[in-house]
Design an enzyme around this catalytic site. Structure first.
Site, PDB file in Angstrom:
ATOM      1  N   THR A   1       0.829  -1.186   0.000  1.00 13.81           N
ATOM      2  CA  THR A   1       0.000   0.000   0.000  1.00 13.81           C
ATOM      3  C   THR A   1       0.878   1.256   0.000  1.00 13.81           C
ATOM      4  OG1 THR A   1      -1.900  -1.063   1.016  1.00 13.81           O
ATOM      5  CG2 THR A   1      -1.707   1.321   1.326  1.00 13.81           C
TER       6      THR A   1
ATOM      7  N   ASN B   1       2.109  -8.508  11.518  1.00 11.78           N
ATOM      8  CA  ASN B   1       2.822  -7.316  11.071  1.00 11.78           C
ATOM      9  C   ASN B   1       2.108  -6.065  11.564  1.00 11.78           C
ATOM     10  OD1 ASN B   1       1.951  -5.276   8.753  1.00 11.78           O
ATOM     11  ND2 ASN B   1       0.798  -7.183   8.423  1.00 11.78           N
TER      12      ASN B   1
ATOM     13  N   GLY C   1       2.688  -0.444   9.154  1.00 14.21           N
ATOM     14  CA  GLY C   1       2.237   0.946   9.154  1.00 14.21           C
ATOM     15  C   GLY C   1       2.419   1.665   7.832  1.00 14.21           C
ATOM     16  N   PHE C   2       2.199   0.953   6.726  1.00 21.89           N
ATOM     17  CA  PHE C   2       2.287   1.578   5.397  1.00 21.89           C
ATOM     18  C   PHE C   2       3.634   2.269   5.182  1.00 21.89           C
ATOM     19  CE2 PHE C   2      -2.616   2.425   5.029  1.00 21.89           C
ATOM     20  CZ  PHE C   2      -2.834   1.075   4.857  1.00 21.89           C
TER      21      PHE C   2
ATOM     22  N   SER D   1      -2.384  -0.590  -4.598  1.00 20.84           N
ATOM     23  CA  SER D   1      -3.132  -0.423  -3.357  1.00 20.84           C
ATOM     24  C   SER D   1      -2.799   0.942  -2.763  1.00 20.84           C
ATOM     25  CB  SER D   1      -2.754  -1.528  -2.365  1.00 20.84           C
ATOM     26  OG  SER D   1      -3.378  -1.325  -1.113  1.00 20.84           O
TER      27      SER D   1
ATOM     28  N   SER E   1      -6.519  -1.859   6.893  1.00 23.74           N
ATOM     29  CA  SER E   1      -5.318  -2.197   7.655  1.00 23.74           C
ATOM     30  C   SER E   1      -5.520  -1.817   9.117  1.00 23.74           C
ATOM     31  CB  SER E   1      -4.100  -1.445   7.110  1.00 23.74           C
ATOM     32  OG  SER E   1      -2.999  -1.599   7.990  1.00 23.74           O
TER      33      SER E   1
ATOM     34  N   ASN F   1      -3.137  -1.156  11.128  1.00 23.11           N
ATOM     35  CA  ASN F   1      -1.882  -0.564  11.593  1.00 23.11           C
ATOM     36  C   ASN F   1      -1.765   0.949  11.389  1.00 23.11           C
ATOM     37  OD1 ASN F   1      -0.897  -3.143  12.383  1.00 23.11           O
ATOM     38  ND2 ASN F   1      -0.440  -3.580  10.231  1.00 23.11           N
ATOM     39  N   THR F   2      -2.809   1.580  10.860  1.00 23.16           N
ATOM     40  CA  THR F   2      -2.879   3.041  10.782  1.00 23.16           C
ATOM     41  C   THR F   2      -4.039   3.488  11.654  1.00 23.16           C
ATOM     42  OG1 THR F   2      -1.950   3.157   8.541  1.00 23.16           O
ATOM     43  CG2 THR F   2      -3.264   5.027   9.284  1.00 23.16           C
TER      44      THR F   2
ATOM     45  N   LYS G   1     -10.643  -3.209  -0.385  1.00 26.07           N
ATOM     46  CA  LYS G   1     -10.096  -4.299   0.440  1.00 26.07           C
ATOM     47  C   LYS G   1     -10.692  -4.194   1.836  1.00 26.07           C
ATOM     48  CE  LYS G   1      -5.802  -6.722   1.440  1.00 26.07           C
ATOM     49  NZ  LYS G   1      -4.355  -6.791   1.121  1.00 26.07           N
TER      50      LYS G   1
ATOM     51  N   THR H   1      -9.493 -11.188   2.191  1.00 25.20           N
ATOM     52  CA  THR H   1      -9.569 -10.137   3.187  1.00 25.20           C
ATOM     53  C   THR H   1      -8.169  -9.595   3.515  1.00 25.20           C
ATOM     54  OG1 THR H   1      -9.298 -11.657   5.068  1.00 25.20           O
ATOM     55  CG2 THR H   1     -11.535 -11.264   4.317  1.00 25.20           C
ATOM     56  N   ASN H   2      -8.159  -8.526   4.321  1.00 23.74           N
ATOM     57  CA  ASN H   2      -6.914  -8.018   4.889  1.00 23.74           C
ATOM     58  C   ASN H   2      -6.537  -8.893   6.079  1.00 23.74           C
ATOM     59  OD1 ASN H   2      -4.762  -6.189   5.541  1.00 23.74           O
ATOM     60  ND2 ASN H   2      -5.970  -4.504   4.718  1.00 23.74           N
TER      61      ASN H   2
ATOM     62  N   GLY I   1      -4.509 -16.966   4.035  1.00 25.58           N
ATOM     63  CA  GLY I   1      -4.394 -18.370   4.422  1.00 25.58           C
ATOM     64  C   GLY I   1      -4.141 -19.348   3.302  1.00 25.58           C
TER      65      GLY I   1
END
Length: 352
Positions: free
Chosen positions: A97, A122, A125-126, A151, A187, A189-190, A221, A249-250, A303
């Protein structure tokens, strides 16, 4: 998984940086980038992994994919090794991304292997060089031989109130180079990003991006942690706006499905990917397929560590699939065996 990867390559990668998974990631990209620049190296690699069997190509949202098996976003954020991915057998690649502003991402360490669970956590954080830098890099490539997805996400320092312009800036810069655009609003992570999955925020964002895309497919997404009712609400917005497809999915913020030996890592914040997502990704794909009557193409991701995992997503209603964590545990042979299995199943279907 090939014997060479399991016995030789993987142990070396796992020892790099005293077991730091991000260093292994960086070294892998560095190696593929260098390989892409060596005359004749990519064709040699392609002769081993990249030859695609007949019957696996397909056309989805107006684009022809030489194979429905793609590389998920996150592996090659800045698009440094794009020629090599096709040589490994991928039928498409999603870079990013990427954000409007360059950013270093979260503090390290931020990438963790959970080996017994065949999973990864993970909280990157982009981390990326920004959409302007990516545009310059992509402009230097010729025909890659596959569709390129981009992305896009929100810069961390950009307030949610200004998120639309942040996303639009990246799409505008990269419009000429992406064959489709994936809107990452999922995500974990943001901070605050997942709020953009709410109907009001999402409608405003997607309407602006659809207008800017000018004929290029726009996909969304989604997170695997949404309830079915939240997914249905999101799908309603996507249908109203005219979104081309869903990526499901994410990573998940859940921690179920971990091996006992890995549970001590469950306290690490971030998104979980790999084997624990196999069931939830398939269920999410199946729900979206049923809810839309199969009218909205789905890229299934999460997966996939065996060809059967990919087939399960296709059976659930996916038109395409993406790999990432599976490469860490199975190596590039996973792409080849999955393509072969798809071709075999296609032939069996024609004979039955």
């Amino acid at each position: 998984m090939s014997t060479a990867y399991r016995k030789v390559v993987r142990p070396v990668l796992y020892r790099l940086g005293r077991g730091d998974a991000e260093i292994a990631h960086e070294q892998t990209l560095h190696g593929l980038r260098r390989l892409s620049k060596v005359p004749g190296a990519v064709p040699v690699l392609a002769s081993t992994y990249g030859a695609l069997p007949a019957g696996v190509d397909r056309t989805v949202f107006g684009l022809r994919f030489p194979s429905p098996v793609g590389l998920a976003a996150g592996m090659d954020k800045n698009g440094v090794a794009l020629p090599a991915w096709r040589a490994l057998g991928f039928g498409f690649v999603e870079v990013g991304t990427v954000t409007a502003l360059p950013q270093p991402g979260n503090e390290k360490p931020r990438l963790f292997r959970l080996v017994d669970s065949e999973a990864v956590i993970n909280r990157m954080g982009f981390n990326n060089l920004g959409s302007e830098a990516l545009a310059k890099r992509l402009a230097a490539y010729g025909d890659l031989g596959y569709p390129l997805g981009v992305s896009i996400g929100k810069s961390k320092v950009t307030p949610l109130a200004d998120a639309v312009e942040d996303y639009v800036t990246s799409l505008r810069r990269l419009h000429a180079y992406g064959d489709y655009f994936a809107v990452n609003v999922s995500s974990p992570n943001t901070p605050g990003l997942r709020e953009l999955q709410d109907a009001g925020h999402l409608r405003e964002l997607l309407t602006a991006l659809k207008a800017e895309a000018v004929g290029k497919p726009v996909l969304v997404k989604i997170a695997p942690d949404l309830t079915e009712s939240a997914i249905d609400e999101l799908l309603g917005v996507c249908t109203d706006v005219g979104i081309a497809g869903i990526i499901a999915t994410n990573t998940t913020i859940g921690r179920s499905g971990l091996a006992p030996s890995d549970e001590w890592l469950a306290t690490e914040t971030g998104g979980l990917s790999g084997r624990p997502l196999s069931e939830i990704s398939a269920k999410t794909v199946a729900h979206i397929h049923a809810a839309t009557g199969g009218a909205l193409p789905i890229i299934g991701v999460g997966g996939i560590l065996e060809p059967d995992d990919a087939l399960r997503l296709f059976d659930a209603g996916a038109s395409l699939v993406q790999l990432y964590t599976g490469l860490i545990y199975r190596g590039p042979g996973l792409v080849r065996t999955t393509n072969r299995r798809l071709a075999s199943d296609s032939r069996q279907g024609e004979l039955s």
